[in-house]
Design an enzyme around this catalytic site. Structure first.
Site, mmCIF file in Angstrom:
data_model
loop_
_atom_site.group_PDB
_atom_site.id
_atom_site.type_symbol
_atom_site.label_atom_id
_atom_site.label_comp_id
_atom_site.label_asym_id
_atom_site.label_seq_id
_atom_site.Cartn_x
_atom_site.Cartn_y
_atom_site.Cartn_z
ATOM 1 C CG HIS A 117 2.223 65.461 46.079
ATOM 2 N ND1 HIS A 117 2.900 64.940 47.164
ATOM 3 C CD2 HIS A 117 2.581 66.775 46.029
ATOM 4 C CE1 HIS A 117 3.622 65.897 47.738
ATOM 5 N NE2 HIS A 117 3.445 67.022 47.060
ATOM 6 C CE1 TYR A 135 0.660 70.946 50.615
ATOM 7 C CE2 TYR A 135 2.448 69.546 49.831
ATOM 8 C CZ TYR A 135 1.968 70.797 50.196
ATOM 9 O OH TYR A 135 2.802 71.883 50.147
ATOM 10 N NE ARG A 170 8.829 63.459 45.890
ATOM 11 C CZ ARG A 170 9.569 64.558 45.891
ATOM 12 N NH1 ARG A 170 9.009 65.736 45.963
ATOM 13 N NH2 ARG A 170 10.891 64.484 45.797
ATOM 14 N N GLY A 193 19.867 66.340 49.646
ATOM 15 C CA GLY A 193 21.326 66.293 49.705
ATOM 16 C C GLY A 193 21.972 65.512 48.574
ATOM 17 N NE ARG A 218 16.397 72.881 48.225
ATOM 18 C CZ ARG A 218 16.836 72.832 49.475
ATOM 19 N NH1 ARG A 218 16.811 73.921 50.221
ATOM 20 N NH2 ARG A 218 17.281 71.698 49.974
HETATM 21 C C1 LIG Z 1 10.339 75.526 44.175
HETATM 22 C C2 LIG Z 1 10.025 74.163 44.693
HETATM 23 C C3 LIG Z 1 8.816 73.571 44.367
HETATM 24 C C4 LIG Z 1 8.524 72.276 44.818
HETATM 25 N N1 LIG Z 1 7.347 71.693 44.415
HETATM 26 C C5 LIG Z 1 7.119 70.394 44.722
HETATM 27 C C6 LIG Z 1 6.029 69.709 44.139
HETATM 28 O O1 LIG Z 1 5.323 70.223 43.263
HETATM 29 N N2 LIG Z 1 5.804 68.436 44.554
HETATM 30 C C7 LIG Z 1 6.619 67.799 45.449
HETATM 31 O O2 LIG Z 1 6.369 66.649 45.793
HETATM 32 N N3 LIG Z 1 7.709 68.412 45.954
HETATM 33 C C8 LIG Z 1 7.994 69.688 45.601
HETATM 34 N N4 LIG Z 1 9.146 70.278 46.030
HETATM 35 C C9 LIG Z 1 10.125 69.482 46.793
HETATM 36 C C10 LIG Z 1 11.191 68.916 45.846
HETATM 37 O O3 LIG Z 1 10.620 67.991 44.940
HETATM 38 C C11 LIG Z 1 12.319 68.235 46.635
HETATM 39 O O4 LIG Z 1 11.790 67.128 47.315
HETATM 40 C C12 LIG Z 1 12.973 69.191 47.629
HETATM 41 O O5 LIG Z 1 13.302 70.417 46.992
HETATM 42 C C13 LIG Z 1 14.241 68.598 48.247
HETATM 43 O O6 LIG Z 1 15.219 68.338 47.285
HETATM 44 P P1 LIG Z 1 16.509 69.323 47.103
HETATM 45 O O7 LIG Z 1 17.151 69.470 48.442
HETATM 46 O O8 LIG Z 1 17.380 68.613 46.131
HETATM 47 O O9 LIG Z 1 15.987 70.633 46.626
HETATM 48 C C14 LIG Z 1 9.456 71.570 45.612
HETATM 49 C C15 LIG Z 1 10.675 72.167 45.901
HETATM 50 C C16 LIG Z 1 10.971 73.446 45.447
HETATM 51 C C17 LIG Z 1 12.317 74.043 45.738
#
Ligand SMILES: Cc1cc2nc3c(=O)[nH]c(=O)nc-3n(C[C@H](O)[C@H](O)[C@H](O)COP(=O)(O)O)c2cc1C
Length: 331
Positions: free
Chosen positions: A142, A147, A195, A252, A275
């Protein structure tokens, strides 16, 4: 024969076309990105959560951010295998995101001793070996979202004066060494995702491209490009296509028109949907089967997902009915 039945064109052919990634053939271009959800991934609650994500029609699932320091303790080949097997049975490729510190621990690149840096490389290698043994198809350091690994790269955060700070080359070194050490451990054919956040407050895309070039040379074979701000366009993934490894775009991408355009215009190879797949893991299947009206849409309210994470409570979706919440939260 006449009259002929008009055949409905297949929905979103760019998205629902297969993709070769290393030795794996993915059934389509949809990836579930890493999403921390706080159920233990080695116990039935966590396995159930991931089986649901794997069974909805996406081609790949990256398991949530996981500290490398847990490997050999609660995370072993034996404890992780049920999770991996459960997802493989649903026909997806499976990765896991690896984090360089324990959750809640200090994340200051300036206070990490040289000894601890070396230990971190070893911890990554050890964790990756266990992941490989448990059957994961890939590991993903990551390096995004501000981070620790990302902070090493940031000129405004990293004030080190040794070989891990100062010049751009030095600021890339922590990440690249992690990848090199993993590659040495897992051998040549294994998939290593990375990432990365393409632009930050104090760095731009050119610096990120230098970083990515070094990462690919070190052994990364999939670039997962995640802008820190949510809900921005996935265009930032496009410059990373020049390295000849698959690129994942996020944000998106649940709008499959936008996702198709991004793949068609070669801005990315794979699209990550976060999400919206928590809300309805069956979204890919429903779209493919022309059942769009049945999709439970993400409200973008962030209440059950990010909101719960902030409170250290189990992630769920605020759009769910009460019985679904009970199934996933009250366990
Ligand atoms: C509940 C939750 C937990 C997440 N945990 C991580 C994670 O562990 N590592 C990471 O790189 N991104 C994490 N993200 C970010 C997602 O991987 C993603 O990049 C972000 O939700 C945007 O995509 P979306 O608009 O399709 O939700 C998290 C997002 C959500 C909603």
């Amino acid at each position: 024969m006449w009259p002929m039945q008009p055949t409905k064109p297949a929905a979103y052919p760019e998205i629902f076309s297969s993709f070769q990634m290393g030795h794996l053939t993915l059934k389509n271009r949809i990836v579930v990105p890493p999403m921390l959800q706080l159920r233990p991934i080695t116990l039935p609650q966590g396995i159930g959560w991931y089986r649901r994500l794997a069974a909805g029609g996406a081609a790949w699932v990256t398991v949530e951010v996981t500290s490398v320091w847990r490997f050999g303790k609660d995370l072993t080949v034996a404890t992780l295998k049920p999770l991996v097997d459960a997802m493989h049975r649903e026909g997806v490729g499976v990765g896991i995101q690896l984090f360089p510190v324990e959750f809640g621990a200090d994340q200051d690149p300036n206070t990490l001793s040289p000894e601890r840096i070396d230990e971190t490389f070893e911890a990554y290698a050890y964790a990756a070996g266990i992941c490989q043994g448990a059957g994961f198809d890939a590991v993903e350091p990551h390096g995004a979202h501000g981070y620790l690994i990302n902070q090493f790269f940031m000129p405004d955060r990293n004030r080190r004066t040794d070989r891990y700070g100062g010049t751009l080359q030095n600021r890339c070194r922590f990440a690249q060494r992690i990848v090199q050490r993993i590659r040495k451990e897992v051998g040549g054919a294994y998939l290593i995702f990375y990432r990365h956040t393409p632009v930050g407050q104090a760095y731009g895309i050119d610096d990120s491209l230098e970083m990515a070039k070094g990462l690919v040379e070190a052994g990364v074979n999939v670039l997962d490009i995640s802008p820190a701000k949510r809900d921005v366009e996935a265009d930032l993934a496009k410059p990373f296509k020049r390295f000849g490894v698959p690129v994942i775009a996020v944000n998106g991408m649940e709008d499959l028109n936008a996702a198709s355009r991004a793949v068609r215009e070669e801005r990315c190879d794979l699209v990550a949907i976060g999400r919206s797949l928590i809300a309805d893991a069956q979204l890919p299947r429903k779209i493919q089967q022309g059942r769009e009206s049945e999709i439970l849409s993400c409200l973008k309210c962030d209440a059950g997902c990010f909101g719960h994470l902030r409170k250290r409570e189990l992630v769920y979706c605020a759009a769910w009915q009460k019985d679904e919440v009970a199934a996933y939260v009250a366990q």
